[in-house]
Design a protein around this motif. Structure first.
Motif, PDB file in Angstrom:
ATOM      1  N   THR A  77       0.833  -1.201   0.000  1.00  0.00           N
ATOM      2  CA  THR A  77       0.000   0.000   0.000  1.00  0.00           C
ATOM      3  C   THR A  77       0.869   1.253   0.000  1.00  0.00           C
ATOM      4  OG1 THR A  77      -1.794  -1.140   1.143  1.00  0.00           O
ATOM      5  CG2 THR A  77      -1.815   1.262   1.213  1.00  0.00           C
ATOM      6  N   VAL A  78       0.440   2.234  -0.770  1.00  0.00           N
ATOM      7  CA  VAL A  78       1.120   3.518  -0.813  1.00  0.00           C
ATOM      8  C   VAL A  78       0.129   4.600  -0.400  1.00  0.00           C
ATOM      9  CG1 VAL A  78       0.631   3.875  -3.278  1.00  0.00           C
ATOM     10  CG2 VAL A  78       2.561   5.070  -2.210  1.00  0.00           C
ATOM     11  N   TYR A  79       0.638   5.602   0.299  1.00  0.00           N
ATOM     12  CA  TYR A  79      -0.185   6.695   0.805  1.00  0.00           C
ATOM     13  C   TYR A  79       0.349   8.018   0.295  1.00  0.00           C
ATOM     14  CZ  TYR A  79      -1.244   2.979   4.149  1.00  0.00           C
ATOM     15  OH  TYR A  79      -1.581   1.788   4.727  1.00  0.00           O
ATOM     16  N   LEU A  80      -0.561   8.980   0.212  1.00  0.00           N
ATOM     17  CA  LEU A  80      -0.164  10.349  -0.085  1.00  0.00           C
ATOM     18  C   LEU A  80      -0.909  11.271   0.883  1.00  0.00           C
ATOM     19  CD1 LEU A  80       1.539  12.159  -1.996  1.00  0.00           C
ATOM     20  CD2 LEU A  80      -0.559  12.518  -3.314  1.00  0.00           C
ATOM     21  N   GLN A  81      -0.165  11.826   1.814  1.00  0.00           N
ATOM     22  CA  GLN A  81      -0.727  12.797   2.749  1.00  0.00           C
ATOM     23  C   GLN A  81      -0.579  14.175   2.121  1.00  0.00           C
ATOM     24  OE1 GLN A  81      -2.277  12.412   5.844  1.00  0.00           O
ATOM     25  NE2 GLN A  81      -2.691  14.610   5.628  1.00  0.00           N
ATOM     26  N   MET A  82      -1.706  14.841   1.919  1.00  0.00           N
ATOM     27  CA  MET A  82      -1.707  16.152   1.261  1.00  0.00           C
ATOM     28  C   MET A  82      -2.202  17.203   2.246  1.00  0.00           C
ATOM     29  SD  MET A  82      -3.139  15.143  -2.519  1.00  0.00           S
ATOM     30  CE  MET A  82      -4.767  14.681  -1.935  1.00  0.00           C
ATOM     31  N   ASN A  83      -1.351  18.151   2.558  1.00  0.00           N
ATOM     32  CA  ASN A  83      -1.688  19.241   3.467  1.00  0.00           C
ATOM     33  C   ASN A  83      -1.644  20.572   2.727  1.00  0.00           C
ATOM     34  OD1 ASN A  83      -1.766  17.349   5.618  1.00  0.00           O
ATOM     35  ND2 ASN A  83       0.424  17.624   5.994  1.00  0.00           N
ATOM     36  N   SER A  84      -2.232  21.575   3.347  1.00  0.00           N
ATOM     37  CA  SER A  84      -2.235  22.930   2.771  1.00  0.00           C
ATOM     38  C   SER A  84      -2.679  22.903   1.315  1.00  0.00           C
ATOM     39  CB  SER A  84      -0.832  23.552   2.886  1.00  0.00           C
ATOM     40  OG  SER A  84      -0.409  23.598   4.221  1.00  0.00           O
ATOM     41  N   LEU A  85      -3.759  22.228   1.072  1.00  0.00           N
ATOM     42  CA  LEU A  85      -4.226  22.065  -0.305  1.00  0.00           C
ATOM     43  C   LEU A  85      -4.668  23.388  -0.913  1.00  0.00           C
ATOM     44  CD1 LEU A  85      -6.020  18.676   0.148  1.00  0.00           C
ATOM     45  CD2 LEU A  85      -4.290  19.144  -1.569  1.00  0.00           C
ATOM     46  N   LYS A  86      -4.427  23.500  -2.209  1.00  0.00           N
ATOM     47  CA  LYS A  86      -4.747  24.702  -2.971  1.00  0.00           C
ATOM     48  C   LYS A  86      -5.716  24.344  -4.096  1.00  0.00           C
ATOM     49  CE  LYS A  86       0.051  26.251  -2.330  1.00  0.00           C
ATOM     50  NZ  LYS A  86       1.281  26.679  -3.041  1.00  0.00           N
ATOM     51  N   PRO A  87      -6.465  25.308  -4.591  1.00  0.00           N
ATOM     52  CA  PRO A  87      -7.369  25.015  -5.715  1.00  0.00           C
ATOM     53  C   PRO A  87      -6.638  24.410  -6.914  1.00  0.00           C
ATOM     54  CG  PRO A  87      -7.923  27.125  -4.757  1.00  0.00           C
ATOM     55  CD  PRO A  87      -6.660  26.659  -4.072  1.00  0.00           C
ATOM     56  N   GLU A  88      -5.393  24.781  -7.131  1.00  0.00           N
ATOM     57  CA  GLU A  88      -4.648  24.236  -8.262  1.00  0.00           C
ATOM     58  C   GLU A  88      -4.236  22.777  -8.064  1.00  0.00           C
ATOM     59  OE1 GLU A  88      -4.052  27.085  -6.604  1.00  0.00           O
ATOM     60  OE2 GLU A  88      -1.879  27.456  -6.397  1.00  0.00           O
ATOM     61  N   ASP A  89      -4.489  22.228  -6.881  1.00  0.00           N
ATOM     62  CA  ASP A  89      -4.266  20.800  -6.669  1.00  0.00           C
ATOM     63  C   ASP A  89      -5.450  19.960  -7.161  1.00  0.00           C
ATOM     64  OD1 ASP A  89      -2.800  21.692  -3.537  1.00  0.00           O
ATOM     65  OD2 ASP A  89      -1.741  21.049  -5.347  1.00  0.00           O
ATOM     66  N   THR A  90      -6.517  20.615  -7.558  1.00  0.00           N
ATOM     67  CA  THR A  90      -7.685  19.906  -8.063  1.00  0.00           C
ATOM     68  C   THR A  90      -7.333  19.102  -9.300  1.00  0.00           C
ATOM     69  OG1 THR A  90      -9.237  21.545  -7.188  1.00  0.00           O
ATOM     70  CG2 THR A  90     -10.002  20.194  -9.031  1.00  0.00           C
TER      71      THR A  90
END
Length: 121
Positions: A77-90
């Motif tokens: 299993t691989v994970y991606l923790q995404m913090n401080s998300l921005k609209p351009e990460d959509t």
């Protein structure tokens, strides 16, 4: 054959966090690299982050300092923790795995079905 099941996408406000997961199953002897790519509407698919079997990581400039990739080799299993998300990460986020079915066999690349991440207020 290898199956990848992704989870964790959704709608989040700017500045929020999400954690994506991708579990690999099937004819797996060993996994080399695991990673996450994303594709926004009208844009090409791009690498977000990757991690090797020994834990070496690589991040896109846009992800550095905000996203963290990790893996649980025992669970494939691989994970991606995404913090401080921005609209351009959509974008639609795709899991990617390079694996082989037996010792000495060829390595093959597999893709998940994609999970939508939307960052909007």
């Amino acid at each position: 054959q290898v199956q990848l099941v992704e989870s964790g996408g959704g709608l989040v406000q700017p500045g929020g966090s999400l954690r994506l997961s991708c579990a690999a199953s099937g004819s797996i002897f060993s996994i080399n690299a695991m990673g996450w790519y994303r594709q926004a509407p009208g844009k090409q698919r791009e690498l977000v982050a990757s991690i090797t079997s020994v834990g070496s990581t690589n991040y896109a400039d846009s992800a550095k300092g905000r996203f963290t990739i990790s893996r649980d080799s025992a669970k494939n299993t691989v994970y991606l923790q995404m913090n401080s998300l921005k609209p351009e990460d959509t974008a639609v986020y795709y899991c990617n795995v390079v694996s082989r079915r037996s010792r000495g066999s060829d390595w093959y690349q597999y893709w998940g079905q994609g999970t939508q991440v939307t960052v909007s207020s």
